[in-house]
Design a protein around this motif. Sequence first.
Motif, mmCIF file in Angstrom:
data_model
loop_
_atom_site.group_PDB
_atom_site.id
_atom_site.type_symbol
_atom_site.label_atom_id
_atom_site.label_comp_id
_atom_site.label_asym_id
_atom_site.label_seq_id
_atom_site.Cartn_x
_atom_site.Cartn_y
_atom_site.Cartn_z
ATOM 1 N N GLY A 131 11.201 35.128 58.736
ATOM 2 C CA GLY A 131 11.379 35.698 60.067
ATOM 3 C C GLY A 131 11.801 34.722 61.140
ATOM 4 N N SER B 11 14.289 36.672 68.689
ATOM 5 C CA SER B 11 14.940 37.915 68.255
ATOM 6 C C SER B 11 16.444 37.752 68.086
ATOM 7 C CB SER B 11 14.642 39.027 69.272
ATOM 8 O OG SER B 11 13.248 39.215 69.425
ATOM 9 N N LEU C 146 9.848 31.479 66.045
ATOM 10 C CA LEU C 146 9.140 32.551 65.350
ATOM 11 C C LEU C 146 7.950 32.970 66.196
ATOM 12 C CD1 LEU C 146 8.645 34.264 62.733
ATOM 13 C CD2 LEU C 146 7.192 32.374 61.942
#
Length: 691
Positions: A88, A398, A455
Amino acid sequence: MASGASIASAPSLLLFILAFLSCSRGIALVNAITVYYAPGQNPTSTSADVASYTGAAAYNPTTLDPPALPNPMPQLSLNFNLQSNAAGMSIPQSGAFLGFSVEMSVSNQILGKNSTILQVPFLNLLATIQQRSGSVRVRVGGNSQDTASQVASLDDGKVLEKDLSGVTNPTQTPPLVFTPDLLYMMRNISDFVNVRWFIGIPFNDSSNFRLEIAQSAQVILGDYLIGVQAGNEPDLYAAHLHRPTNYSQFDYVGEVASLINDMSQTPDLSVAKNLLLIPSVSGTWTPEQVWDTGIVDALSSNIAWLSVEHYPTDNCFAEFGIGSPVNVTELWPTYLMHTSAQSLVQPYLNSTNFAQQKGKPFIMFETNTASCGGFAGVSDVFGAALWGLDYGLLMAASNFSGAMFHVGGESVYYNPFIPPPTNQSTFRQWTVGPVYYSALVIAEALGPSNVSQVLEVGTESQSAYTPNYVIYENGQPVRMVLINFLSDSSGNSNYTANIQIGGGQTGQSASIPSQVKVKYLTASSVSQKGGYTWAGQVCALKSLKILVMASHVLFLPSIQTFGSNFESDGRLEGTEIIETISCDQTAQICSVSVPAPGAALVFLTDKSTETAGAASTTFATTVETRTINTATVDPSVLATSNGRNGSLPMGSSSKGSANGQVVGVREYMSGFMVVLGVGVASAIGLLMRVV
């Protein structure tokens, strides 16, 4: 607090109190402060005069009470196990992630008067970011760019001029004329600080694009030009009466294609025509409505950036009578939760994925706390600094490739920085707003490596009041940013992050460092205006009573800050304090306390980013536009000064006088400077009594 005393009416006194003692860990604020004024020194007004304030919005003293603490309280001890190469992680990010969008109509106030007279505080503010990030992104544009026209020259050497009689839109944006010297000014700034620039093509007349700004920029800015905006908020053109009511995204695509055709046939635009930034929609159209036209594939070779512009809400009803009124008291707490950043980022997650598929960076090209100027007591207080920090880091996590905080001038509340009014520029300095601190912390958190990945991390017990982020380099966790939105000066709402560093997805063990370094961003409450501290921790006493003998301002450089309104030359002032926190190597945990309110930048390795981007640089003025009557004593100090009972040597500051020496304010105040230590009370002497 004693009757008649008001800390709110004396922000410099509050800064002094907060500067008293440094502590080794966390922050503990004064629990009780009582101020006693000597006879004749009791203030005649307090913060109650806020209601009658009629000055510029940028300096509005309105404050709101901090929101009440949540009930039940969130978990205040959180455990994090950081893994190598964690799933992620974001795309690699630049330390210049958070830049600044300067409204074109105020660029001659922010950047400089012309190409030979630059604003030194602006250079210092940008150099402070560059020192940590390696470069800074600045956009000159906004609503005012769409009606701007380049001319050869203007009277008195001005670089731009507003046509106040030509206002034709609901936001009252005046048409502009500007000279190429505006671009030379931008280039000269880049010769001092590594600033990369965005400009915009005027878009009010798509049948006759005025391309002179792009022609001049390509020649003058050279490689420092990184983007050319094609249309600013085109989804609002119809509402602002700039296009027919049926204007659609397909019409916009056709105009961009016409622009590219015109640029292809114009000399000196071979580079600029391939730097276009589109579509910069504000939310009336979704970006997907533009992507679905096929514009990115059709015009890919000319498009360098995909962009949007968005604010959480607006204050347009109060400013222009547009839309609906906003209950600011109800709105205020929403900025102090992670849900605000989440709601702002979520609508663009599809577009960040789309941008990666097309090989384009995706940027939030203009944002801030609220459009149409923001809100007094929300946009200009410490809570906005934490909001901007959380919002910026969540965008980075993001897969946005950047964001720009807007600078709107004296008529707005949300400025990252603003010079004093021109009629006060000889005796006042700049005001540094809360979101500049957001940009500063993010620049230092990401650093100049250009391989930093972000993250967002959490635990099952984490609340919306305590968002946290990890910064990775080459797959390894190197820094963390911990945020606490709670506002509680008692220290009871500080939260502790217990950090473990695991061995990655293979489960191999890793050694915890023996210690970590921490820099704190702090203030007394989320409602504090100015005087925030960055890497300047302070401890305080349980009870403090002060006897103020005169109105002289004491400044003890124990806290690192840009000060309050009118107090900054663009450089951090005060002493930097970096906390060293020992880790429990038996338990393999580093425990970091985060003050309420505040944020912590935790360095998990010995690698510092403070000067990794560039050497520490500051700038001094080399050109004076006023050479006589230049004594700079704060008028509020001068008005109540007792002249030190005549003990100062009598002199004159008049040109040609027998004794033309000027006693500067720093020299005058030197008699009041004290060294804090064990004997605080005796050192301060007659000035104050500590009990």
